[in-house]
Design an enzyme around this catalytic site. Structure first.
Site, PDB file in Angstrom:
ATOM      1  N   GLU A   1      -7.293  -4.339   0.526  1.00 18.85           N
ATOM      2  CA  GLU A   1      -6.506  -5.189   1.419  1.00 18.85           C
ATOM      3  C   GLU A   1      -5.643  -4.360   2.367  1.00 18.85           C
ATOM      4  OE1 GLU A   1      -6.591  -7.416  -2.627  1.00 18.85           O
ATOM      5  OE2 GLU A   1      -6.639  -5.340  -1.925  1.00 18.85           O
TER       6      GLU A   1
ATOM      7  N   HIS B 163      -5.690   0.276  -1.752  1.00 17.49           N
ATOM      8  CA  HIS B 163      -6.360  -0.972  -2.105  1.00 17.49           C
ATOM      9  C   HIS B 163      -7.094  -1.477  -0.868  1.00 17.49           C
ATOM     10  CE1 HIS B 163      -3.830  -2.318  -5.804  1.00 17.49           C
ATOM     11  NE2 HIS B 163      -3.977  -1.005  -5.785  1.00 17.49           N
TER      12      HIS B 163
ATOM     13  N   CYS C 113      -3.107  -8.305  -5.618  1.00 14.82           N
ATOM     14  CA  CYS C 113      -1.992  -7.947  -6.488  1.00 14.82           C
ATOM     15  C   CYS C 113      -0.674  -8.168  -5.723  1.00 14.82           C
ATOM     16  CB  CYS C 113      -2.129  -6.487  -6.921  1.00 14.82           C
ATOM     17  SG  CYS C 113      -1.806  -5.297  -5.589  1.00 14.82           S
TER      18      CYS C 113
ATOM     19  N   CYS D  59      -0.363  -6.026  -2.472  1.00 15.22           N
ATOM     20  CA  CYS D  59      -1.228  -6.493  -1.378  1.00 15.22           C
ATOM     21  C   CYS D  59      -0.792  -7.856  -0.864  1.00 15.22           C
ATOM     22  CB  CYS D  59      -2.680  -6.510  -1.835  1.00 15.22           C
ATOM     23  SG  CYS D  59      -3.292  -4.838  -2.172  1.00 15.22           S
TER      24      CYS D  59
END
Length: 146
Positions: free
Chosen positions: A51, A49, A79, A82
């Site tokens: 992040e 991801h 999410c 993260c």
């Protein structure tokens, strides 16, 4: 410099790769330490991801896992995975472009970021950026035409 615009540039890079268009920049002292976009499909790795990739990059830049005094600008609400990494990395401020209504963990679905049981002190600012919302809406319209 408009740091959310820089995160949007990263989201567009993800879009070019047919990734969910999420982009991030991490800033300290008004300088970008890290920039990233989703690479989950390209890398075949659920942890890729934007992040997490940006946190790894920023940590290497300053040679410290603690990102105290840093701000993260992200086009989509993080999410739970993260959000947990943001808490653990000690990022001070989080600027969010739009809601994640399916699994947002910063207030829309869950709120891990402001949870006293997790010892979390991240300052969250919602920017409600139409560009951040629109890029995601268009991406998913193409993916799910009906």
């Amino acid at each position: 410099m408009d740091f959310m615009q820089e995160a949007i540039k990263e989201a567009n890079r993800a879009l070019e790769l047919n990734e969910v268009p999420v982009g991030v920049v991490i800033v300290k002292d008004n300088k970008i330490l890290a920039r990233a976009h989703n690479l989950k499909e390209s890398e075949k790795d659920v942890t890729c991801h934007a992040e997490l990739l940006a946190i790894r990059q920023a940590s290497k830049m300053i040679d410290n896992w603690r990102l105290s005094g840093c701000s993260m600008y992200v086009t989509l609400e993080p999410c739970p995975m993260c959000a947990g990494a943001i808490i653990q990395s000690r990022i001070s401020s989080l600027y969010i472009g739009t809601f994640n209504t399916s699994c947002g963990a910063c207030g829309s679905v869950l709120n891990l970021i402001h949870n006293p049981n997790l010892n979390s002190f991240v300052n969250v600012k919602w920017l409600y950026n139409d560009i951040c919302s629109n890029i995601l809406e268009e991406f998913f319209k193409l993916k799910r035409p009906n």
